[in-house]
Design a protein around this motif. Structure first.
Motif, short mmCIF file in Angstrom:
data_model
loop_
_atom_site.label_atom_id
_atom_site.label_comp_id
_atom_site.label_asym_id
_atom_site.label_seq_id
_atom_site.Cartn_x
_atom_site.Cartn_y
_atom_site.Cartn_z
N PHE A 104 -5.85 2.83 4.55
CA PHE A 104 -5.46 1.49 4.43
C PHE A 104 -6.44 0.83 5.14
O PHE A 104 -6.89 -0.46 4.48
CB PHE A 104 -4.15 1.30 5.16
CG PHE A 104 -3.76 0.02 5.38
CD1 PHE A 104 -3.38 -0.73 4.12
CD2 PHE A 104 -3.70 -0.73 6.59
CE1 PHE A 104 -2.99 -1.95 4.12
CE2 PHE A 104 -3.24 -2.13 6.55
CZ PHE A 104 -3.05 -2.67 5.46
N TYR A 153 -2.25 -3.48 -5.57
CA TYR A 153 -2.80 -2.16 -5.26
C TYR A 153 -2.58 -1.05 -6.51
O TYR A 153 -3.00 -0.06 -6.65
CB TYR A 153 -2.17 -1.62 -4.12
CG TYR A 153 -2.59 -2.18 -2.80
CD1 TYR A 153 -4.20 -2.47 -2.71
CD2 TYR A 153 -1.81 -2.49 -1.94
CE1 TYR A 153 -4.63 -3.08 -1.64
CE2 TYR A 153 -2.39 -3.10 -0.68
CZ TYR A 153 -3.81 -3.38 -0.36
OH TYR A 153 -4.24 -3.89 0.64
N MET A 205 -8.55 0.36 1.55
CA MET A 205 -8.04 -0.48 0.62
C MET A 205 -7.83 -2.07 1.22
O MET A 205 -8.22 -2.91 0.50
CB MET A 205 -6.25 -0.15 0.84
CG MET A 205 -5.85 1.03 0.09
SD MET A 205 -6.39 0.95 -1.55
CE MET A 205 -6.39 2.96 -1.96
N TYR A 226 0.85 -1.16 -0.12
CA TYR A 226 -0.08 0.07 -0.06
C TYR A 226 0.79 1.32 0.18
O TYR A 226 0.57 2.26 -0.90
CB TYR A 226 -0.92 -0.02 1.28
CG TYR A 226 -1.48 1.17 1.67
CD1 TYR A 226 -2.52 1.84 0.86
CD2 TYR A 226 -1.19 1.82 2.73
CE1 TYR A 226 -2.97 3.16 1.15
CE2 TYR A 226 -1.73 2.97 3.33
CZ TYR A 226 -2.58 3.71 2.43
OH TYR A 226 -3.18 4.97 2.82
N SER A 283 -9.23 -6.03 -0.29
CA SER A 283 -8.31 -6.91 -0.64
C SER A 283 -8.32 -8.18 -0.36
O SER A 283 -7.24 -9.13 -0.46
CB SER A 283 -6.92 -6.32 0.18
OG SER A 283 -6.68 -4.80 -0.15
N SER A 321 2.77 1.87 -3.39
CA SER A 321 1.78 2.10 -4.58
C SER A 321 1.22 3.34 -4.29
O SER A 321 0.91 3.92 -5.67
CB SER A 321 0.62 0.98 -4.57
OG SER A 321 0.88 -0.48 -4.55
N ARG A 336 1.70 -5.24 -3.58
CA ARG A 336 2.24 -4.02 -4.33
C ARG A 336 1.48 -4.10 -5.86
O ARG A 336 1.04 -3.14 -6.42
CB ARG A 336 3.60 -3.65 -4.43
CG ARG A 336 4.18 -2.52 -5.07
CD ARG A 336 4.57 -2.81 -6.48
NE ARG A 336 5.11 -1.73 -7.10
CZ ARG A 336 5.61 -1.57 -8.41
NH1 ARG A 336 5.26 -2.31 -9.16
NH2 ARG A 336 6.00 -0.28 -8.81
#
Length: 299
Positions: free
Chosen positions: A205, A183, A209, A115, A213, A118, A180
């Motif tokens: 995050f 993302y 994110m 994260y 995920s 990226s 990586r």
């Protein structure tokens, strides 16, 4: 005004309609037959040893000595499985104690690293990513002696934290690479919108994110669990006798030199050792394919 006759349209041949896609799929061309033959041969190559292991594990030693390897057991017995579990049950729970933290910690750290690399891209991010990526290709055997020396100096060699730390170290590069690349496929507009709404590093995050995920987390978990559970060399060197994983105890069971070699018990112990990775693949195989397709190998 004279009548004009239009030329007659050519008659359409309705009896020669093109074949439907379903009809075309039913035709077996030589190429398709070759593919089926290859797939059948590959499946037979991998499933035949598993079949022999399963039926042998339910046979008595007298029936095994008769020499008919592929025959089904005349009188199935679960005694070999009970003996195998009695010998490797301690290693099973040791493997569980090693695998759980050795999977959760690298996935969490790899997700944070991926994260940050990226979206936030701190100074030296490309160099850091290159170092981590290079670490994924360093052979484990090269790092064993330095790690043994450092852990012996720290006083943790041969303990559960030692083997977990080793798996975390060797799992970090590939986990960072997976997250990586995953993302990197997420639109930057989503990150910019979260930044405009006042989101910071951890809030974006944890709330944006990480919830999206799940596919790549499943991919990373399958890879890490399989690698840690099937590991032998690291468990033999760093775990010590009290925390020896199942693979080390399986080796001790199969290579015993005392008494008669019990093939039925050895087969049952081998299947028990491989049961966890197989179950994970069967249960989460769909998520694994989805995670791979969603960006796990993109870059």
């Amino acid at each position: 005004m004279s009548d004009t006759t239009l030329p007659a349209a050519p008659a359409m041949a309705f009896d020669s309609a093109p074949a439907t896609p379903r009809a075309r799929r039913k035709r077996l061309s030589p190429a398709r037959l070759g593919v089926y033959a290859f797939l059948f041969s590959a499946a037979l190559y991998f499933l035949l040893p598993l079949y022999v292991m399963i039926i042998t594990s339910f046979k008595s030693m007298d029936e095994i000595r008769s020499g008919n390897v592929f025959a089904l057991p005349a009188l199935a017995t679960i005694a070999p499985w009970q003996d195998a579990w009695a010998q490797v049950s301690g290693g099973f729970w040791n493997s569980v104690a090693i695998t759980v933290p050795s999977t959760i910690i690298p996935i969490l750290l790899g997700a944070i690293n991926g994260y940050a690399l990226s979206f936030w891209r701190p100074r030296g991010a490309n160099m850091l990513f290159g170092v981590l990526l290079a670490g994924a290709f360093i052979p484990v055997q090269v790092m064993i002696y330095p790690l043994v020396w450092m852990m012996a100096r720290a006083g943790i060699f041969g303990s559960l934290p030692a083997i977990v730390l080793v798996h975390v170290i060797f799992g970090m590069p590939i986990m960072t690479l997976l997250f990586r690349n995953y993302y990197a496929a997420v639109p930057q507009e989503l990150f910019q919108a979260a930044r405009i709404d006042g989101g910071g590093f951890w809030r974006i995050f944890l709330q944006v994110m990480l919830p999206m995920s799940l596919p790549i987390i499943v991919v990373a978990a399958i890879m890490q669990v399989t690698g840690v559970w099937n590991d032998y060399i690291l468990g033999l060197v760093f775990a010590g006798r009290e925390h020896a994983p199942m693979t080390v105890q399986l080796n001790n069971v199969i290579n015993t030199t005392t008494g008669t070699r019990l093939y039925n018990v050895n087969m049952a112990a081998t299947i028990l050792t491989a049961a966890v990775p197989l179950a994970i693949y069967f249960i989460s195989g769909r998520w694994f394919v989805r995670g791979i397709a969603a960006g796990a190998v993109k870059g």
